[in-house]
Motif scaffolding. Structure first.
Motif, short mmCIF file in Angstrom:
data_model
loop_
_atom_site.label_atom_id
_atom_site.label_comp_id
_atom_site.label_asym_id
_atom_site.label_seq_id
_atom_site.Cartn_x
_atom_site.Cartn_y
_atom_site.Cartn_z
N LEU A 151 -9.22 8.86 -0.81
CA LEU A 151 -9.54 8.51 -2.34
C LEU A 151 -10.79 9.35 -2.94
O LEU A 151 -10.44 9.45 -4.12
N GLN A 152 -11.70 9.48 -2.05
CA GLN A 152 -12.81 10.11 -2.86
C GLN A 152 -12.46 11.36 -3.15
O GLN A 152 -12.79 11.96 -4.22
N LEU A 153 -11.65 12.16 -2.20
CA LEU A 153 -11.20 13.63 -2.43
C LEU A 153 -10.19 13.78 -3.73
O LEU A 153 -10.60 14.56 -4.59
N ILE A 154 -9.57 12.84 -3.75
CA ILE A 154 -8.36 12.94 -5.02
C ILE A 154 -9.09 12.50 -6.05
O ILE A 154 -8.97 13.18 -7.07
N GLY A 155 -10.07 11.41 -6.23
CA GLY A 155 -10.75 11.07 -7.23
C GLY A 155 -11.74 12.54 -7.93
O GLY A 155 -11.54 12.62 -8.98
N GLN A 156 -12.33 12.97 -6.91
CA GLN A 156 -13.01 14.08 -7.36
C GLN A 156 -12.51 15.40 -7.77
O GLN A 156 -12.74 16.07 -8.67
N TYR A 157 -11.11 15.44 -7.13
CA TYR A 157 -10.25 16.60 -7.56
C TYR A 157 -9.90 16.25 -9.14
O TYR A 157 -9.91 17.16 -10.01
N LEU A 158 -9.57 15.00 -9.23
CA LEU A 158 -9.04 14.77 -10.65
C LEU A 158 -10.35 14.92 -11.90
O LEU A 158 -10.11 15.41 -12.86
N VAL A 200 -2.88 18.56 -2.32
CA VAL A 200 -2.25 17.95 -1.63
C VAL A 200 -3.05 17.70 -0.13
O VAL A 200 -3.85 18.35 0.29
N VAL A 201 -2.82 16.28 0.08
CA VAL A 201 -3.47 15.72 1.43
C VAL A 201 -2.47 15.32 2.37
O VAL A 201 -1.42 14.55 1.93
N ASN A 202 -2.53 15.97 3.51
CA ASN A 202 -1.44 15.77 4.65
C ASN A 202 -1.81 15.39 5.73
O ASN A 202 -3.11 15.44 6.16
N ILE A 203 -0.88 15.03 6.78
CA ILE A 203 -1.25 14.68 7.88
C ILE A 203 -0.37 15.37 9.04
O ILE A 203 0.93 15.57 8.73
N ASP A 204 -0.85 15.71 10.01
CA ASP A 204 -0.03 16.46 11.24
C ASP A 204 0.31 15.36 12.17
O ASP A 204 -0.30 14.60 12.79
N PRO A 205 1.76 15.00 12.05
CA PRO A 205 2.40 13.96 12.78
C PRO A 205 1.93 13.96 14.50
O PRO A 205 1.97 12.79 14.94
N THR A 206 1.94 15.13 14.98
CA THR A 206 1.66 15.31 16.44
C THR A 206 0.27 14.79 16.61
O THR A 206 -0.20 14.07 17.53
N SER A 207 -0.93 15.56 15.88
CA SER A 207 -2.35 15.26 16.29
C SER A 207 -2.86 14.22 15.50
O SER A 207 -4.01 13.71 15.86
N GLY A 212 -5.07 19.50 4.13
CA GLY A 212 -4.44 19.52 2.89
C GLY A 212 -4.57 20.97 2.27
O GLY A 212 -5.05 22.10 2.84
N PHE A 213 -4.32 20.96 0.95
CA PHE A 213 -4.39 22.48 0.25
C PHE A 213 -4.77 22.14 -1.31
O PHE A 213 -4.53 21.02 -1.62
N ILE A 214 -5.46 23.26 -1.99
CA ILE A 214 -5.73 23.26 -3.26
C ILE A 214 -5.37 24.66 -3.93
O ILE A 214 -5.47 25.50 -2.94
#
Length: 311
Positions: A151-158, A200-207, A212-214
């Motif tokens: 949430l902090q990452l998303i908020g600061q990007y916005l 984008v914030v994402n998760i590796d389903p295996t690990s 994410g990326f910008i």
């Protein structure tokens, strides 16, 4: 009379141009002549030969791919084109954004995005019934152990990269929460401006690793050429750079991939990166309205920006 299918270039009296393609050039040019009153010259390049076995749909796709290369080449040659898609910067007025944020305010915002955004208190109201599904997704998102950091990452990007986020939310950009996509890594959250995924914030389903990326503007981030890129790689040795392949972005756009939350946080704290991301965000926002409103999650926005909880 020129051939039926091919490409054309409109040159205007102010020095700008427009590049297009059509399977029926004559008809398309008649439309342009009715729309533009300042055309100085028309240049046409018909196809040398058409394949009779190619379907109309496949033919159109081929024309668009070649048109894309022509538009990118025009920008790289420093031509000012009035095209919208495939352009890194929209030339002229924005039919959408200029009515929400006057051009002078857009320029003021780009000088100091986070300062201007903090001073803007405009908020929007959303119907409770419109976002019941988003509320359920947000509850699951908030239950994750890394939710506070995300949430902090998303908020600061916005705050640092999106023009007047409280004023342009939903109309110009949207943010999804646990979208139902089959992409790998799996999306946890995605900020989309117009049609383009920009953060984008994402998760590796295996690990289980979250990254994410910008998306950023090359001219802004790498203003000194190779020296700027070398300096960036020294600051972020684990980041991966890739050419952006979104139609709205145009050439000169890069996606920076991070393989962990810590790496995303380092990108967030890099002023050069957020500045380049802000340039990209404004340029894309000028092209049109949000195309992903159905997946918007105002609850996530409220939490990320520390606002009163969205209904």
């Amino acid at each position: 009379m020129f051939g039926t299918a091919g490409y054309y270039l409109l040159e205007f009296t102010d020095g700008q141009c427009y590049i297009g393609e059509s399977i029926d050039i004559a008809s398309r040019l008649n439309q342009h002549l009715g729309r533009f009153r300042d055309i100085a010259t028309i240049r046409v390049r018909p196809e040398a030969k058409s394949n009779a076995q190619t379907s109309i749909l496949d033919h159109k796709r081929l024309l668009r791919l070649r048109e894309r290369r022509l538009i990118h080449h025009a920008q790289e040659s420093n031509l000012l084109a009035r095209n919208v898609n495939e352009m890194a910067t929209l030339v002229g007025e924005s039919k959408h954004l200029d009515h929400v944020i006057p051009d002078a305010e857009q320029r003021r915002w780009l000088d100091a995005p986070d300062t201007v955004n903090r001073a803007d208190s405009t908020t929007q109201k959303f119907e409770h019934s419109q976002f019941l599904g988003a509320a359920d997704n947000f509850r699951r998102f908030a239950s994750m152990s890394e939710s506070v950091e995300m949430l902090q990452l998303i908020g600061q990007y916005l705050t640092r990269c999106v023009p007047y986020p409280l004023r342009t939310e939903y109309q110009s950009w949207s943010v999804s929460c646990l979208p139902t996509t089959r992409s790998i890594p799996r999306r946890l959250s995605c900020v989309s401006i117009a049609m383009t995924e920009t953060f984008v914030v994402n998760i590796d389903p295996t690990s289980g690793t979250i990254g994410g990326f910008i998306q950023v503007n090359d001219a802004e981030l790498f203003s000194a050429g190779a020296a700027s890129e070398l300096a960036f790689r020294r600051r972020h040795p684990h980041a991966t750079l890739s050419v952006a392949n979104y139609e709205e972005s145009g050439p000169g756009q890069t996606i920076i991939f991070a393989n962990s939350l810590a790496q995303l946080q380092q990108l967030r704290d890099d002023v050069a990166v957020t500045r380049a991301a802000a340039t990209t965000a404004l340029n894309i926002m000028r092209k049109g309205q949000s195309m992903h409103r159905r997946s918007h999650c105002p609850q996530l926005v409220a939490a990320a920006l520390d606002l009163p909880a969205a209904l």
